[in-house]
Every structure is written in C-alpha cells, then in structure tokens.
Design an enzyme around this catalytic site. Structure first.
Site, PDB file in Angstrom:
ATOM      1  N   HIS A 237       0.865  -1.175   0.000  1.00 21.42           N
ATOM      2  CA  HIS A 237       0.000   0.000   0.000  1.00 21.42           C
ATOM      3  C   HIS A 237       0.906   1.230   0.000  1.00 21.42           C
ATOM      4  CE1 HIS A 237      -3.006   2.869   1.278  1.00 21.42           C
ATOM      5  NE2 HIS A 237      -3.933   1.967   1.125  1.00 21.42           N
ATOM      6  N   ARG A 257      -5.734  11.279   0.166  1.00 13.24           N
ATOM      7  CA  ARG A 257      -5.459  11.779  -1.182  1.00 13.24           C
ATOM      8  C   ARG A 257      -6.753  12.105  -1.919  1.00 13.24           C
ATOM      9  NH1 ARG A 257      -2.542   7.106  -3.375  1.00 13.24           N
ATOM     10  NH2 ARG A 257      -2.928   6.142  -1.347  1.00 13.24           N
TER      11      ARG A 257
END
Lengths: 603, 259
Positions: A237, A257
């Site tokens: 990740h 994000r």
C-alpha cells in the site's frame, strides 16, 4: 520421553481469524468434532485490522449491482491471474454469507430503508462494501467469535503449531504444537486439517501486519507437500506511516489523497506529475492547476496523479527516495495541512486525525505526514481447489489469506473479508465431505513429533549463538531492500543468496531464558517459516519476468502477454524449511465462454 | 535521542521483582516500542502480549504507573518524567512478567445466552440505524479487559469472580438486551447469574475504556433499571406473571442451539 498431552478431533483448524472460525462453525454444525488452535487469544486475529468493509453485490445502494459485475471487477483488479472459478463463487456467495452474519448478531450500518448500507471502494464499480463505520473487521471477528463460543467449539488459545503431521500413507493426520504459557508440547490427531493462518507480511521492514503474520500456514503446507502459487504477488500500500517509530507501517487511508492530500519530496515538489505512465496520461492532469480543479468538479480537469493506481504511486515514492529526495526517515511527505482547512480535515478524516494525534503526536491539520509503501497483503498462497479449498496434500485444506487464487495479482479492497466467509465455509464443507468419503486416519508418526520437538528445543541447547531478534531485523531489512515494491533480477538473485546466509544464522540461534511465555523462543520457531515464505516470494518474483499487479520488475516494467497465461507454483523437494524448492509455470485454466463474455463486456 | 528507564515486573506465579531497563528512546514512541527494544536487546525472554499495535485488538493492556493502559497507545511523552513502572493487570492471575491469565473472561463469555433472533426473511432483516446504534456502541469493545481489571468488585475480592460477570460482560448483556433482533428476556439472568447488583456504579470502568464506551451510563444503569422494573415494580411484576414469556427466558435460551 515423557508423555505428551494429546487431543483428538475430526477436523483441526489452525488459525482463529475470520476464515478459521467460519470453517469451524460450518464443520461443527454438520456434526463433526472440531478444534481450533490460535497462537494468540481468541478475538485478536489480524481480521480486526480490516476497516473499510466486506464486498458483496447485494445491490442495496445501487440496484444495478450483481455478482457478474463483482466477478468482473475482481478479475480486472487481479490482472486476470485469478482462478476464475473462485472469483465466480466468491461473487455469487458473498451476499448470502454477509446476511447470515446478521443472524449471529452482526450489526452493520443501515440504509434509510433498513437494509445493510454499502460503501464505495477502489476498483468496485458500485457501492458494495457492507460495513460498520471504520471497524468492519472487528464486527466480523466478534460475530464469529460469539458464534464459535455459542456452539461450544474447543479453542486452544496461545498455542503455536510447529508442524503438520502425516500418516504412513502421506495423508494429513494432525499437528504438533506448543503452549505459550508453559512451553510444553501438545499433539493433535485429526482426520483433516484446515489452514486459516493468514498472511506473511512480517518478513518486511515496513508492514501493516502484526507479529503473527509470519506465513506459518504457507510454510507448513509447502513442507507437507502442497503447492504454493503466485507468491510474488504482494500488495504494497503506498501510504503506510514510516515515522515516528510507534506507527511504522500503519496504514494511512487513500481517503487523504481523495480529499486533496498531495505527495511531496524533500524539496517540496509535488513529484507525482513526473511519474505518469503512458497508459494513464490521457486521463491524468498535467499541471497542479488542472489537478486542483478536479476535486471540486470532476469535469473541470483531469484526475490528480496522486490518485493513480496503488502500484504506480508506490513505485514513484520508491524512486524519489532512491534518488535522495526522501523524507528524513526514508519516506516522502503526504501533505493535506497546507491544502485544506483544519475544520475540513477533522470532519472528513476523523480517524486519521486521531490516529496521528494519539499515536504520533502529529497534528495533520498543521504538518505533513511522513509516509512510504507498506507491505499489506499476500495474494499468493496455498494452491487450492476452488469448490472445496482442498490442497494437493490429502486431508489438508486452506482458506483466507493463506490460500491463493481468488485475488490473482492484486486484491481489491473489501474482497478480503468476503473471501474469509465464503471460502471459510467452503473449507469446512470440503473437510466434512472428505471425512464422509472415508479419508483420514489421524494416525501420525511419533518419530515426526519427536523430530519437530527436538528441532524446536535446539536453540536452548547451544552454548552460544545469535539472538533471534537480530536475524529477524536483518531479514526484514533485506526483504524490504531487495524484494520490495520494485524488484530487479540482480536484487532478487542477491536476496536468494542472502536467504541462504540467514538460514545458516537461524540454525545457530541461541534462546535465552526458559520455555514459559518466552517471545524470543517463539520468534526462533517463526523464523523457519519466514525464511521459507521469503524464498518462495523471491523465486516467484525472479521467474515472473514482467510487471503485473502487486509484482513490479524494474528490468521488465510492462506486462507480458505470455506471462499472463501462467501461475508460478513452488513445491518442496525434501519437506525441509531450509531445503530446496522447485518452481514451475502452470497454465492458468481456460475460462468458460460464459464468464469470458462477462470480461469482454468490460473492455 | 533521550533515555528512558522502565521498571518492569518480572516473575511468575511463584513471585518476582522489578527489573530496571534503561534504553534510548525517540520522539513519539509508545511504551510498546520501548518494550520491543528491550526484547530485541537485553531481555529477549521478557513476556508481554501484543498484536495489532494500533489500538484495535486490545492485547497489550498492562498497568502503567498503577493504571491500566494499552501499551501501544501510551506515548512516553504523555507520562510524568522519571522511570515508568509496568506491572501486569492485578485482577488476573500471573502467567509470566506482564502476561496474565485472562481466562476468567472467556469463562464469562461462555455463560452469555446467545442471540435468539426470529427466522430471517429471504431478503434479510430490516433494521434502522437508530435502532442498531445503541448496541453498536457496545460492539466497539476490543476486549482489552481493562474495565475488568479496574473493577474493584473483582480486583479486590477474588471470591466475587464466581458470581460476577464484570463490566465487559455487562455491556455484552446490554448489547443483546438492546439488540433489535434478540427475543430473549435477559433480566433474570443478569440479576441472578451475572451479579449486576454488586456493581455500585463508581464508573472506574468507563474511565479506562480505550474505545470511550459509556459503560456505566449507557449499559449498566439502563440494565439495572430494566431489572428493577421487572422485579420490584408491582404492576410490571403482575404483568409478567400474567403475560409470562412474551420474550424467552435467557436462562432457558442458554441451552437452545443458536440458529
């Protein structure tokens, strides 16, 4: 030799996370005697770490959703390395398995009309994840724990399995283990064994896995004669924490994000614009101005490069660090503080805000986070039959993260929890049918028990030797550096050489203290599994001369069509943890025309 | 890089003593980081439990300077200057060092009568958010057992353990009692078997809960009210005599198989 404590079951289940418990309840319901062994306390398995939810095409939010779309999403996410039959069964059966949990007490968040609420997630076309806030894994584990307790299933807690045992025919017959609390050995005879041991991420330095993720099940299956498959497929990740130490590897949600957070290097540059691969250029913004418009209005600009697929982002972060533009602790900066108001951040990302505040003393409304790729999940595992979860070793079954096939080269978020309940149940049924058909004697060879015990005690007997913690640290550093998110042939060859040296060191471990609840000794018994799994990952990665899903080769940066038609499998030649393993390319089974048509529709 | 001294209780059921470890520490570290460093260097056999290291599994509860805390969520810089004292949870028998035998809790868990829901309709149950929320609060419990550790009914009185479930299981009973699907009447069980009356609501459990579950206010007090209504309100008592078994007795249900 003193008498060893012994227990006898029809089915022995190793691992008490989601898959193990679901398998146990299934088998006991069908009238068999079931025992569960867990190396932790009941209720602490890694399943509790899952947050987002459980993917099941129930269509509660988008009525257009159905198993066909879920199947297609799963296959595309896995870059078509998946076992198509597993993906089909998973997509078809997940809704029923989720509903069943409510009969046992699970309380999911609800839609306005009282159905199970479903949320959006990466790679899923429709909102599909049944969830409870951001603690869905806890809900799953508690529900199945309470189910297992209500059925009065025997659970052996803090009991660590050392090896699987077979009878003279080569059929699974039980396991030998030791009790953490007093260090005494215990054997289990069983007609069938189900592995539900979870993942293997503890061999990497930056990992979201706990101490338990040592790949015991992967390794024991290999030693017992089963095949491992797709071991090179590891999900890193992109945003795990790297600093402070207290949260190294801990996951930072992609939502940061999604809500406007950007990645910066030590020069303050928003570097993702430099890493847009040709295949994504058409849909990705070219300037910061364009990208920033997208957050408010998706039609005003193209997507920011920070929201490229996970492997792309991880690769870019890695390149920045290698180029000397990393953060002080070997990551990069994830910055939302300079882009959104404190009030916005606290409202949209409450758990991230508290996670950083409480654990790191970092106020994400005021300062950037330091992040880097973290080892998260292993798609590879024991090769199993899609219908029954049977492995190549008669009597041995595997379900959950330890099994391979469902996720192919890359797992979609939310497909893990549903994997546990769909294939946990199927493994339980598979073992029951195997026993009904007359399989399994439960008569293991005492000499195998004696050998396993002698090996486990060797580290006490040596006059001097190395601290297992030093070896673990070096293994993690080495795997992180050479078998990480970006791989090259040279580094993989080097890693295989280093693993031989580490094996030598494991053979010379000295354990201090006694046998009762000794974490150093426990680590000494974990290291053989960690080495075996690391070796298989490196071998698979060396042979897969292409980049696909969770496997990226710097020297072969593109997918290669012929490589997409095979799975790599590993087998053991001598059943020894430090012995020789054989790797083979096995053709992926031909997909049925009906299912193939579903994939064509997507293109 | 500064230093920290940990006074760690080391020993087993036969006794033990404090051992001091002085080690380097860096900013933002939690107690578990320092324990891991001690294990990796000076004391590889130092026993402690931990799993997720993110405050989600509840494995690493110990007493820090006399108060139960999760080692993975306790930052060193939030503690007073000077040596940090670590002891195992007092309410449970010692296994070794910081590890205790928490099987009391698993025994209590077995006594809880299972959920007894009506048959599930083909399309699943319908439940509304406002109806599931009360029980959802109790299902946040990570079973760290710190509420059990701090509860003086069992912390200071070993003899009460036989007849007292403790705060963790009071919220479990409350969760089931308030569960939209449960058809059991758990009030007799909670009063007679779980020892709810022994709790005198000092709220120590609520104060230590790392999930901030309002154990006393939202679980124990409402449970006590339900028990009082059932047993000491003459109208309700008479109603129960006449309309017996609108819900199944939980004690009966305990022996029925769950669906």
């Amino acid at each position: 030799m003193t008498t060893i404590e012994t227990h006898d079951y029809d089915i022995l289940i190793i691992g008490a996370g989601g898959a193990g418990r679901r398998a146990a309840s299934e088998a006991q319901q069908q009238g068999l005697r079931v025992g569960i062994i867990t190396k932790s306390l009941l209720g602490k398995a890694h399943t509790v770490m899952a947050e987002g939810g459980m993917a099941a095409a129930m269509g509660n939010v988008h009525s257009e959703d159905n198993w066909k779309v879920h199947f297609r999403d799963t296959m595309r996410g896995g870059k078509y390395l998946n076992n198509f039959r597993m993906a089909e069964l998973h997509a078809k059966e997940a809704p029923e398995r989720v509903l069943e949990l409510e009969q046992w007490g699970a309380l999911f968040d609800r839609t306005k009309d009282g159905k199970i609420l479903q949320r959006d997630f990466g790679g899923h076309r429709y909102a599909r994840l049944a969830h409870v806030g951001d603690r869905t894994g806890l809900e799953l584990i508690r529900t199945l724990q309470q189910k297992v307790v209500s059925m009065d299933i025997d659970v052996y807690m803090e009991c660590k399995v050392l090896k699987l045992l077979k009878d003279s025919e080569g059929t699974i017959a039980g396991a030998v283990a030791y009790w953490r609390h007093n260090g005494e050995f215990v054997t289990f005879s069983a007609k069938s064994v189900i592995l539900a041991t979870g993942g293997a991420g503890k061999s990497w330095k930056f990992t979201s896995n706990s101490w338990e993720g040592t790949g015991d099940g992967h390794a024991m299956a290999l030693w017992a004669g089963s095949e491992l498959m797709d071991m090179e497929a590891i999900q890193f990740h992109p945003t795990g924490m790297v600093w402070p130490l207290s949260v190294r590897g801990l996951l930072v949600t992609e939502g940061v994000r999604g809500d406007g957070g950007v990645l910066r290097n030590s020069l303050g540059e928003r570097f993702m614009f430099n890493y847009v691969a040709p295949m994504f250029r058409a849909e990705t913004a070219e300037t910061e101005e364009e990208a920033d418009k997208w957050y408010d209005d998706h039609s005003a600009g193209r997507r920011p490069p920070e929201l490229l697929p996970r492997d792309e982002v991880s690769r870019a972060i890695n390149a920045e660090v290698k180029a000397g533009r990393g953060s002080p602790h070997g990551g990069v900066f994830l910055d939302i503080a300079s882009r959104r108001s404190a009030e916005f951040i606290r409202r949209r990302l409450p758990s991230m805000y508290h996670q950083f505040m409480e654990l790191a003393g970092v106020d994400i409304t005021r300062e950037p986070m330091e992040i880097g790729p973290t080892c998260h999940y292993i798609m590879g595992g024991v090769k199993v039959d899609a219908e029954t979860a049977a492995t190549k070793t008669p009597g041995l079954f595997a379900a959950g993260e330890v099994a391979a096939g469902l996720h192919g080269a890359n797992r979609l978020g939310g497909n893990s929890l549903s994997d546990l309940i769909v294939f946990g149940k199927r493994a339980g049924e598979g073992a029951v049918s195997y026993i009904a058909a007359g399989g399994g004697s439960g008569k293991f060879k005492q000499s195998d028990v004696d050998t396993a015990i002698a090996e486990a005690l060797e580290p006490f007997d040596r006059a001097e030797g190395e601290n297992p913690y030093d070896i673990q640290r070096d293994l993690q550093d080495m795997m992180q550096a050479n078998v990480g998110i970006i791989r090259t042939g040279d580094e993989l060859e080097f890693a295989l050489g280093e693993l031989e040296k580490l094996s030598d060191r494991v053979r010379k471990i000295k354990v201090k203290g006694g046998r009762a609840y000794n974490p150093g000794w426990n680590l000494a018994t974990d290291l053989p599994s960690m080495i075996t799994v690391s070796k298989c990952v490196a071998m698979g990665a060396l042979n897969r001369k292409e980049s696909r899903g969770g496997h990226t080769r710097n020297d072969f940066p593109e997918p290669v069509a012929e490589m997409g038609t095979v799975n790599f499998t590993e087998t053991s030649k001598d059943g020894k943890w430090d012995g020789a393993f054989k790797i083979e390319a096995r053709p992926i089974p031909t997909i049925t025309p009906e299912l193939k048509a579903l994939l064509e529709e997507a293109k | 890089m500064s230093e920290i001294t940990m006074r760690v209780w080391r020993g087993d059921a036969n006794g033990g003593d404090f051992e001091s470890y002085t080690t380097e520490r860096s900013d933002g570290e939690v107690i578990l980081d320092v324990i891991h460093r001690i294990q990796a260097t000076e004391a590889p056999d130092l026993a402690c439990r931990w799993n997720c290291k993110a405050g989600k599994c509840g494995s690493c509860a110990v007493e820090v300077n006399g108060k139960p805390r999760l080692m993975c969520m306790t930052r060193i810089d939030t503690l007073p200057e000077g040596p940090v004292t670590l002891t195992p949870m007092k309410t449970f028998p010692i296994i070794r060092d910081l590890v205790t035998d928490v099987s009391f809790n698993y025994v209590q868990a077995k006594k809880v009568p299972a959920l007894l829901p009506p048959p599930m309709p083909a399309e699943g149950y319908r439940m509304f958010q406002e109806d599931v929320e009360r029980s959802q609060e109790f299902r946040k419990c990570i079973e760290c057992f710190m509420c059990q550790d701090v509860c003086h009914v069992i912390r200071d009185h070993e003899e009460n353990k036989e007849n007292y479930a403790g705060p963790r299981f009071f919220i479990r009973h409350a969760e089931l009692e308030m569960h939209p699907l449960d058809t059991n009447d758990r009030r007799d069980f909670v009063r007679e078997e779980a020892g709810l009356g022994m709790c005198n609501i000092t709220k120590c459990c609520t104060e230590v809960c790392p999930e901030h579950i309002k154990i006393t206010d939202n679980a124990i007090i409402p449970l006590k009210e339900r028990v009082v209504d059932a047993h000491y309100d003459p109208v309700a008592w008479l109603g129960r005599k006449i309309l017996r078994k609108t819900k199944t007795s939980a004690t009966d249900a305990a022996v029925q198989p769950a669906p």
